[in-house]
Design a protein around this motif. Structure first.
Motif, mmCIF file in Angstrom:
data_model
loop_
_atom_site.group_PDB
_atom_site.id
_atom_site.type_symbol
_atom_site.label_atom_id
_atom_site.label_comp_id
_atom_site.label_asym_id
_atom_site.label_seq_id
_atom_site.Cartn_x
_atom_site.Cartn_y
_atom_site.Cartn_z
ATOM 1 N N MET A 1 -78.989 2.231 15.633
ATOM 2 C CA MET A 1 -79.023 0.629 15.639
ATOM 3 C C MET A 1 -77.589 0.566 16.661
ATOM 4 O O MET A 1 -76.662 0.815 16.149
ATOM 5 C CB MET A 1 -78.729 -0.036 14.359
ATOM 6 C CG MET A 1 -78.466 -1.432 14.717
ATOM 7 S SD MET A 1 -77.504 -2.295 13.518
ATOM 8 C CE MET A 1 -76.094 -1.773 13.285
ATOM 9 N N ASN A 2 -78.109 -0.243 17.722
ATOM 10 C CA ASN A 2 -76.729 -0.507 18.525
ATOM 11 C C ASN A 2 -76.736 -1.877 18.418
ATOM 12 O O ASN A 2 -77.341 -2.900 19.374
ATOM 13 C CB ASN A 2 -77.095 -0.242 19.915
ATOM 14 C CG ASN A 2 -76.048 -0.609 20.995
ATOM 15 O OD1 ASN A 2 -75.141 -1.291 20.777
ATOM 16 N ND2 ASN A 2 -76.432 -0.221 22.253
ATOM 17 N N PRO A 3 -75.695 -2.634 17.642
ATOM 18 C CA PRO A 3 -75.694 -3.890 17.534
ATOM 19 C C PRO A 3 -75.298 -4.894 18.865
ATOM 20 O O PRO A 3 -75.770 -5.817 18.731
ATOM 21 C CB PRO A 3 -74.270 -4.132 16.787
ATOM 22 C CG PRO A 3 -73.823 -2.940 16.435
ATOM 23 C CD PRO A 3 -74.674 -1.800 17.291
ATOM 24 N N THR A 4 -74.966 -4.066 19.986
ATOM 25 C CA THR A 4 -74.914 -4.872 21.272
ATOM 26 C C THR A 4 -76.356 -5.335 22.071
ATOM 27 O O THR A 4 -76.429 -6.056 22.620
ATOM 28 C CB THR A 4 -74.131 -4.133 22.277
ATOM 29 O OG1 THR A 4 -74.881 -3.020 22.594
ATOM 30 C CG2 THR A 4 -72.706 -3.944 21.783
ATOM 31 N N THR A 5 -77.436 -4.717 21.364
ATOM 32 C CA THR A 5 -78.572 -5.180 21.854
ATOM 33 C C THR A 5 -79.467 -6.212 21.089
ATOM 34 O O THR A 5 -80.535 -6.577 21.145
ATOM 35 C CB THR A 5 -79.676 -4.018 21.906
ATOM 36 O OG1 THR A 5 -79.700 -3.356 20.404
ATOM 37 C CG2 THR A 5 -79.199 -2.825 22.732
ATOM 38 N N TYR A 6 -78.787 -6.724 19.932
ATOM 39 C CA TYR A 6 -78.991 -7.643 19.178
ATOM 40 C C TYR A 6 -78.237 -8.888 19.152
ATOM 41 O O TYR A 6 -77.094 -9.021 19.561
ATOM 42 C CB TYR A 6 -78.893 -7.515 17.667
ATOM 43 C CG TYR A 6 -80.023 -6.322 17.438
ATOM 44 C CD1 TYR A 6 -81.361 -6.733 17.013
ATOM 45 C CD2 TYR A 6 -79.742 -4.636 17.495
ATOM 46 C CE1 TYR A 6 -82.463 -5.702 16.686
ATOM 47 C CE2 TYR A 6 -80.563 -3.856 17.294
ATOM 48 C CZ TYR A 6 -81.860 -4.380 16.967
ATOM 49 O OH TYR A 6 -82.867 -3.212 16.666
ATOM 50 N N GLU A 7 -78.621 -10.418 19.059
ATOM 51 C CA GLU A 7 -78.113 -11.443 19.160
ATOM 52 C C GLU A 7 -78.324 -12.424 17.879
ATOM 53 O O GLU A 7 -79.530 -12.371 17.480
ATOM 54 C CB GLU A 7 -77.848 -11.935 20.334
ATOM 55 C CG GLU A 7 -79.262 -12.570 20.809
ATOM 56 C CD GLU A 7 -79.330 -13.441 22.102
ATOM 57 O OE1 GLU A 7 -78.236 -13.312 22.790
ATOM 58 O OE2 GLU A 7 -80.280 -14.160 22.296
ATOM 59 N N GLY A 8 -77.400 -13.160 17.507
ATOM 60 C CA GLY A 8 -77.744 -14.041 16.397
ATOM 61 C C GLY A 8 -77.699 -15.537 16.980
ATOM 62 O O GLY A 8 -76.877 -15.694 17.909
ATOM 63 N N ALA A 9 -78.480 -16.232 16.321
ATOM 64 C CA ALA A 9 -78.819 -17.663 16.804
ATOM 65 C C ALA A 9 -78.974 -18.456 15.481
ATOM 66 O O ALA A 9 -79.218 -18.069 14.484
ATOM 67 C CB ALA A 9 -79.426 -18.001 17.646
ATOM 68 N N PHE A 10 -78.730 -19.981 15.718
ATOM 69 C CA PHE A 10 -79.429 -20.791 14.574
ATOM 70 C C PHE A 10 -80.583 -21.696 15.300
ATOM 71 O O PHE A 10 -80.284 -22.248 16.358
ATOM 72 C CB PHE A 10 -78.163 -21.537 14.168
ATOM 73 C CG PHE A 10 -78.691 -22.553 12.860
ATOM 74 C CD1 PHE A 10 -78.829 -21.911 11.498
ATOM 75 C CD2 PHE A 10 -79.069 -23.990 13.072
ATOM 76 C CE1 PHE A 10 -79.329 -22.975 10.643
ATOM 77 C CE2 PHE A 10 -79.431 -24.897 12.110
ATOM 78 C CZ PHE A 10 -79.685 -24.301 11.135
ATOM 79 N N ALA A 11 -81.693 -21.695 15.038
ATOM 80 C CA ALA A 11 -82.732 -22.539 15.382
ATOM 81 C C ALA A 11 -82.744 -23.868 14.370
ATOM 82 O O ALA A 11 -82.833 -23.853 13.251
ATOM 83 C CB ALA A 11 -83.968 -21.980 15.229
ATOM 84 N N GLU A 12 -82.682 -25.080 15.215
ATOM 85 C CA GLU A 12 -82.724 -26.338 14.508
ATOM 86 C C GLU A 12 -84.111 -26.780 14.176
ATOM 87 O O GLU A 12 -84.124 -27.660 13.108
ATOM 88 C CB GLU A 12 -81.907 -27.459 15.258
ATOM 89 C CG GLU A 12 -80.493 -26.897 15.278
ATOM 90 C CD GLU A 12 -79.830 -28.119 16.149
ATOM 91 O OE1 GLU A 12 -80.382 -28.947 16.656
ATOM 92 O OE2 GLU A 12 -78.691 -27.806 16.288
ATOM 93 N N LEU A 13 -84.954 -26.161 14.768
ATOM 94 C CA LEU A 13 -86.659 -26.854 14.364
ATOM 95 C C LEU A 13 -87.347 -25.498 13.939
ATOM 96 O O LEU A 13 -87.254 -24.647 14.395
ATOM 97 C CB LEU A 13 -87.161 -27.224 15.838
ATOM 98 C CG LEU A 13 -86.432 -28.589 16.361
ATOM 99 C CD1 LEU A 13 -87.132 -28.828 17.625
ATOM 100 C CD2 LEU A 13 -86.627 -29.706 15.478
#
Length: 106
Positions: A1-13
């Protein structure tokens, strides 16, 4: 796993919203974002952080999901917001109902 190839977000809908982890795939000039883990529940209950998640792709197993949630959501996205508020994290896979509880990483 390479954490730099993943991103987190928050979806409001749709409301009330959810956290999501996306994998960045090469696609020409800009990377294509593919959602791999959905977290409909991420909430503190007393000194426990409850994290319910759903794997959205077949290549994400429970160990990888937990590692990504810790690194991408709890580390990078929330900047360890919960660190001083909780002692443990309960990870619950919504598909298999597998539950794993561990100390919050310090």
């Amino acid at each position: 796993m390479n954490p730099t190839t993943y991103e987190g977000a928050f979806a409001e809908l749709p409301p009330p919203g959810y956290h999501v982890i996306s994998r960045l795939e090469p696609a020409g000039a800009a990377p294509l974002s593919i959602d791999v883990i959905k977290l409909p529940v991420l909430e503190r209950r007393g000194r426990e952080l409850v994290c319910e998640y759903e794997n959205l792709t077949d290549d994400i197993h429970d160990e990888l999901a937990v590692a990504l949630i810790i690194d991408v959501i709890l580390g990078e996205f929330t900047d360890h917001y919960y660190r001083d508020q909780v002692d443990t994290i309960s990870f619950i896979n919504q598909q298999t109902l597998t539950r794993r509880t561990m100390p919050y990483p310090r």
